[in-house]
Write a protein that holds these residues in place. Structure first.
Motif, PDB file in Angstrom:
ATOM      1  N   MET A  97       0.835  -1.175   0.000  1.00 15.65           N
ATOM      2  CA  MET A  97       0.000   0.000   0.000  1.00 15.65           C
ATOM      3  C   MET A  97       0.882   1.241   0.000  1.00 15.65           C
ATOM      4  N   GLY A  98       0.494   2.268  -0.755  1.00 12.95           N
ATOM      5  CA  GLY A  98       1.274   3.489  -0.862  1.00 12.95           C
ATOM      6  C   GLY A  98       0.938   4.500   0.203  1.00 12.95           C
ATOM      7  N   THR A  99       1.498   5.665   0.026  1.00 15.34           N
ATOM      8  CA  THR A  99       1.258   6.762   0.952  1.00 15.34           C
ATOM      9  C   THR A  99       0.106   7.618   0.447  1.00 15.34           C
ATOM     10  N   ARG A 100      -0.785   7.973   1.363  1.00 15.56           N
ATOM     11  CA  ARG A 100      -1.874   8.906   1.060  1.00 15.56           C
ATOM     12  C   ARG A 100      -1.621  10.181   1.851  1.00 15.56           C
ATOM     13  N   HIS A 101      -2.059  11.279   1.285  1.00 16.69           N
ATOM     14  CA  HIS A 101      -1.926  12.578   1.934  1.00 16.69           C
ATOM     15  C   HIS A 101      -3.330  13.093   2.178  1.00 16.69           C
ATOM     16  N   LEU A 102      -3.630  13.412   3.431  1.00 12.72           N
ATOM     17  CA  LEU A 102      -4.983  13.778   3.824  1.00 12.72           C
ATOM     18  C   LEU A 102      -5.051  15.198   4.364  1.00 12.72           C
ATOM     19  N   ALA A 103      -6.178  15.826   4.125  1.00 13.93           N
ATOM     20  CA  ALA A 103      -6.555  17.057   4.805  1.00 13.93           C
ATOM     21  C   ALA A 103      -7.814  16.704   5.589  1.00 13.93           C
ATOM     22  N   ARG A 104      -7.823  17.017   6.871  1.00 14.86           N
ATOM     23  CA  ARG A 104      -8.948  16.654   7.736  1.00 14.86           C
ATOM     24  C   ARG A 104      -9.441  17.902   8.483  1.00 14.86           C
ATOM     25  N   LEU A 105     -10.743  18.136   8.412  1.00 17.70           N
ATOM     26  CA  LEU A 105     -11.376  19.298   9.026  1.00 17.70           C
ATOM     27  C   LEU A 105     -12.405  18.826  10.040  1.00 17.70           C
ATOM     28  N   GLN A 106     -12.299  19.338  11.253  1.00 13.44           N
ATOM     29  CA  GLN A 106     -13.286  19.066  12.295  1.00 13.44           C
ATOM     30  C   GLN A 106     -13.781  20.400  12.831  1.00 13.44           C
ATOM     31  N   PHE A 107     -15.098  20.538  12.954  1.00 13.49           N
ATOM     32  CA  PHE A 107     -15.669  21.775  13.468  1.00 13.49           C
ATOM     33  C   PHE A 107     -15.633  21.842  14.989  1.00 13.49           C
ATOM     34  N   ARG A 108     -15.241  20.753  15.623  1.00 21.54           N
ATOM     35  CA  ARG A 108     -14.868  20.729  17.041  1.00 21.54           C
ATOM     36  C   ARG A 108     -13.915  19.550  17.214  1.00 21.54           C
ATOM     37  N   ALA A 109     -13.022  19.644  18.168  1.00 23.20           N
ATOM     38  CA  ALA A 109     -11.914  18.698  18.312  1.00 23.20           C
ATOM     39  C   ALA A 109     -12.363  17.244  18.389  1.00 23.20           C
ATOM     40  N   ASP A 110     -13.463  16.975  19.052  1.00 22.85           N
ATOM     41  CA  ASP A 110     -13.912  15.589  19.209  1.00 22.85           C
ATOM     42  C   ASP A 110     -15.071  15.253  18.272  1.00 22.85           C
ATOM     43  N   GLY A 111     -15.332  16.108  17.301  1.00 18.50           N
ATOM     44  CA  GLY A 111     -16.467  15.911  16.406  1.00 18.50           C
ATOM     45  C   GLY A 111     -16.116  15.116  15.159  1.00 18.50           C
ATOM     46  N   PRO A 112     -17.129  14.858  14.336  1.00 21.29           N
ATOM     47  CA  PRO A 112     -16.903  14.142  13.080  1.00 21.29           C
ATOM     48  C   PRO A 112     -16.023  14.976  12.149  1.00 21.29           C
ATOM     49  N   ALA A 113     -15.410  14.315  11.188  1.00 21.31           N
ATOM     50  CA  ALA A 113     -14.461  14.974  10.295  1.00 21.31           C
ATOM     51  C   ALA A 113     -14.931  14.952   8.847  1.00 21.31           C
ATOM     52  N   VAL A 114     -14.551  16.001   8.136  1.00 15.61           N
ATOM     53  CA  VAL A 114     -14.609  16.042   6.677  1.00 15.61           C
ATOM     54  C   VAL A 114     -13.175  15.806   6.246  1.00 15.61           C
ATOM     55  N   GLU A 115     -12.987  14.908   5.286  1.00 15.82           N
ATOM     56  CA  GLU A 115     -11.633  14.512   4.947  1.00 15.82           C
ATOM     57  C   GLU A 115     -11.499  14.291   3.450  1.00 15.82           C
ATOM     58  N   GLY A 116     -10.346  14.643   2.929  1.00  9.15           N
ATOM     59  CA  GLY A 116      -9.991  14.327   1.554  1.00  9.15           C
ATOM     60  C   GLY A 116      -8.661  13.604   1.563  1.00  9.15           C
ATOM     61  N   ALA A 117      -8.472  12.691   0.612  1.00 10.86           N
ATOM     62  CA  ALA A 117      -7.230  11.929   0.540  1.00 10.86           C
ATOM     63  C   ALA A 117      -6.715  11.945  -0.898  1.00 10.86           C
ATOM     64  N   TRP A 118      -5.407  12.158  -1.053  1.00  7.33           N
ATOM     65  CA  TRP A 118      -4.782  12.241  -2.361  1.00  7.33           C
ATOM     66  C   TRP A 118      -3.448  11.523  -2.347  1.00  7.33           C
ATOM     67  N   THR A 119      -2.980  11.138  -3.529  1.00  3.73           N
ATOM     68  CA  THR A 119      -1.646  10.551  -3.651  1.00  3.73           C
ATOM     69  C   THR A 119      -0.590  11.629  -3.859  1.00  3.73           C
ATOM     70  N   VAL A 120      -1.018  12.817  -4.242  1.00  5.45           N
ATOM     71  CA  VAL A 120      -0.106  13.933  -4.483  1.00  5.45           C
ATOM     72  C   VAL A 120      -0.107  14.854  -3.260  1.00  5.45           C
ATOM     73  N   PRO A 121       1.031  15.024  -2.601  1.00  5.58           N
ATOM     74  CA  PRO A 121       1.062  15.820  -1.374  1.00  5.58           C
ATOM     75  C   PRO A 121       0.642  17.274  -1.575  1.00  5.58           C
ATOM     76  N   SER A 122       0.972  17.865  -2.698  1.00 10.08           N
ATOM     77  CA  SER A 122       0.639  19.275  -2.903  1.00 10.08           C
ATOM     78  C   SER A 122      -0.871  19.507  -2.975  1.00 10.08           C
ATOM     79  N   THR A 123      -1.610  18.511  -3.440  1.00  9.76           N
ATOM     80  CA  THR A 123      -3.069  18.646  -3.494  1.00  9.76           C
ATOM     81  C   THR A 123      -3.645  18.699  -2.090  1.00  9.76           C
TER      82      THR A 123
END
Length: 74
Positions: A1-27
């Motif tokens: 398995m390769g490396t994925r690069h994620l951006a994760r957003l939570q509207f509160r620290a213990d809340g659910p997350a919105v997340e995106g995952a990419w193979t390209v780190p700059s994205t």
């Protein structure tokens, strides 16, 4: 398995997350930066830039209303 690069957003620290995952780190970096611009002043928001390899996550940057830190907020 390769490396994925994620951006994760939570509207509160213990809340659910919105997340995106990419193979390209700059994205993932671009999405992280976009979310910081859109939501970064909210005192409850936590935004993370994460590198995931073989299921193990390494937090590269974390943004809260107090600013950015390298790695996870402790």
């Amino acid at each position: 398995m390769g490396t994925r690069h994620l951006a994760r957003l939570q509207f509160r620290a213990d809340g659910p997350a919105v997340e995106g995952a990419w193979t390209v780190p700059s994205t993932a970096q671009d999405r992280y930066t976009e979310w910081v611009g859109l939501y970064g002043t909210d005192p409850n928001v936590v935004i993370r830039l994460i590198e995931e390899t073989d299921g193990a996550e390494r937090v590269r940057k974390t943004w809260t209303a107090q600013g950015e830190v390298d790695g996870p907020v402790t």
